[in-house]
Scaffold this motif. Structure first.
Motif, short mmCIF file in Angstrom:
data_model
loop_
_atom_site.label_atom_id
_atom_site.label_comp_id
_atom_site.label_asym_id
_atom_site.label_seq_id
_atom_site.Cartn_x
_atom_site.Cartn_y
_atom_site.Cartn_z
N UNK A 5 0.82 -1.20 0.00
CA UNK A 5 0.00 0.00 0.00
C UNK A 5 0.87 1.26 0.00
N UNK A 6 0.27 2.34 -0.52
CA UNK A 6 0.99 3.61 -0.64
C UNK A 6 0.04 4.76 -0.32
N UNK A 7 0.42 5.60 0.64
CA UNK A 7 -0.37 6.78 1.00
C UNK A 7 -0.03 7.91 0.04
N UNK A 8 -1.05 8.48 -0.61
CA UNK A 8 -0.82 9.42 -1.70
C UNK A 8 -1.64 10.70 -1.51
N UNK A 9 -1.01 11.83 -1.80
CA UNK A 9 -1.70 13.11 -1.93
C UNK A 9 -1.86 13.37 -3.42
N UNK A 10 -3.09 13.25 -3.92
CA UNK A 10 -3.32 13.37 -5.35
C UNK A 10 -3.09 14.79 -5.85
N UNK A 156 -12.94 4.86 -8.92
CA UNK A 156 -14.22 5.58 -9.02
C UNK A 156 -14.12 6.77 -9.96
N UNK A 157 -15.16 7.00 -10.72
CA UNK A 157 -15.16 8.10 -11.69
C UNK A 157 -14.96 9.45 -11.02
N UNK A 158 -15.43 9.57 -9.79
CA UNK A 158 -15.35 10.86 -9.11
C UNK A 158 -13.99 11.14 -8.48
N UNK A 161 -9.87 13.59 -12.11
CA UNK A 161 -10.35 14.33 -13.26
C UNK A 161 -9.99 13.53 -14.52
N UNK A 162 -10.65 13.79 -15.64
CA UNK A 162 -10.27 13.08 -16.87
C UNK A 162 -8.80 13.22 -17.21
N UNK A 163 -8.25 14.42 -16.98
CA UNK A 163 -6.83 14.65 -17.27
C UNK A 163 -5.95 13.82 -16.34
N UNK A 164 -6.32 13.77 -15.06
CA UNK A 164 -5.54 12.99 -14.09
C UNK A 164 -5.60 11.51 -14.39
N UNK A 165 -6.76 11.05 -14.81
CA UNK A 165 -6.88 9.62 -15.11
C UNK A 165 -5.93 9.23 -16.24
N UNK A 166 -5.82 10.10 -17.24
CA UNK A 166 -4.88 9.83 -18.32
C UNK A 166 -3.45 9.87 -17.80
N UNK A 167 -3.13 10.89 -17.00
CA UNK A 167 -1.77 11.05 -16.49
C UNK A 167 -1.36 9.93 -15.55
N UNK A 168 -2.24 9.58 -14.61
CA UNK A 168 -1.88 8.63 -13.55
C UNK A 168 -1.96 7.17 -13.98
N UNK A 180 -0.35 1.59 -13.17
CA UNK A 180 -1.51 1.88 -12.34
C UNK A 180 -1.26 3.11 -11.49
N UNK A 181 -2.30 3.53 -10.78
CA UNK A 181 -2.17 4.66 -9.87
C UNK A 181 -1.07 4.41 -8.85
#
Length: 350
Positions: A5-10, A156-158, A161-168, A180-181
């Protein structure tokens, strides 16, 4: 092997690094870093002149002691002797050099080369320090603990953001492995909300440059003051409130303390439970439920995953300021009941 597991600040694209198995990091004190990162009332830094003192040529540096004579700072350098000397460049060009120096150690070392550059550079040193301190606050940012078995289609979709989903989640064309994320290269931050080594290592680099090192560090008033006084946040003298800013929910520290006192009769290990453990137990996200824990609840589908938080340092004042239609909900009892189930399961108490 088990899931890691990894704790992340998006929002800041930061992480505390790989924390191993959830059944280990949740109970070993690791989550305590969140109590520092989420403090909404951190002390503000003093102004530049108070933290990075102006240089005073010829001023007394060290009082005479026994047979040792007093020490004075050197007089201001005469830069007219060398027209090509850096201090004789246009001031705008010198500032541009500082603005292009990305590393704090480089800025300090450049400023240490002469009295003139110290006076010009101390503002840039201060700018770097302010940016470093600000970068380690996670107040109001989206926070999540991601398992390495999380599949991108289960995000989850929420959450992004669409841009972050592509980036991450988009793989590197040169990388044949799954991306993956969890595997995104987030910046690693120091333990407890601030990497004190950043400043101390910078200080050590300066040591070989003139006697200014003593003025900066040994005197205990400038960079070491930042480490000792501003990295270590003042002790909380009042009860706090953990706030979920995304859902307008809160957990009272008074309820946490009362729960701990009662729960220890059943599970003595609950004495170490704090707001960090509460947050971590509710922000985990993975496709796979494996957590190396005895608890069989859906901890891997955390109800607070990706939410925004802070810690308010005065429970009484904050609660008194809530109006009847504030929209905030006290979830202390519900959250602590779930936490107790996790600890009871882990330590096999009846």
């Amino acid at each position: 092997m088990g899931q890691y597991w990894k704790l992340i600040n998006l929002d800041k694209r930061q992480t505390y690094g790989d924390w191993g198995k959830l059944g280990e990091c949740l109970f070993d004190g690791s989550p305590s870093c969140l109590k520092t990162s989420l403090r909404a009332t951190a002390e503000k830094l003093p102004d530049c002149d108070s933290l990075i003192f102006p240089f005073k040529p010829g001023a007394l540096f060290e009082e005479a002691y026994e047979s040792r004579p007093a020490t004075y700072f050197p007089k201001a350098a005469d830069h007219s002797l060398n027209a090509k000397a850096l201090p004789n460049l246009p001031l705008e060009m010198i500032h541009e050099i500082y603005l292009n120096a990305e590393d704090l150690a480089d800025v300090i070392c450049l400023s240490m080369t002469c009295q003139f550059l110290w006076e010009v550079g101390r503002g840039h040193i201060y700018r770097h320090i302010v940016a470093i301190v600000a970068s380690y606050s996670w107040v109001g940012d989206r926070i999540i603990c991601v398992g390495d078995y999380l599949r991108n289609e289960d995000i989850p979709d929420s959450l992004l953001t669409p841009e972050e989903k592509v980036e991450f989640t988009s793989p590197d064309p040169d990388d044949d492995g799954d991306f993956t994320l969890y595997s995104y290269p987030f910046d690693v931050v120091g333990w407890g909300g601030f990497s004190i080594d950043i400043l101390l290592k910078s200080a050590k680099i300066v040591k070989r440059y003139r006697s200014f090192y003593s003025y900066l560090i040994t005197d205990g008033q400038i960079l070491s003051s930042l480490c000792n006084e501003y990295y270590t946040l003042p002790a909380l003298t009042q009860l706090s409130v953990l706030r979920n800013l995304s859902r307008h929910q809160y957990v009272r520290e008074s309820a946490l303390i009362a729960w701990r006192e009662g729960a220890q009769a059943k599970v003595k290990e609950t004495k170490n439970v704090g707001f960090g453990e509460i947050v971590l137990s509710r922000i985990c996200l993975s496709t796979d439920p494996s957590a190396s824990m005895s608890y069989d609840g859906d901890i891997h589908r955390g109800v607070w995953a990706g939410d925004r938080f802070d810690l308010v340092s005065s429970e009484t004042e904050w609660l008194e300021g809530l109006g009847e239609d504030s929209g905030w909900t006290d979830v202390s009892d519900k959250v602590l009941e779930e936490v107790e189930e996790i600890w009871k399961s882990e330590y096999r108490y009846n």
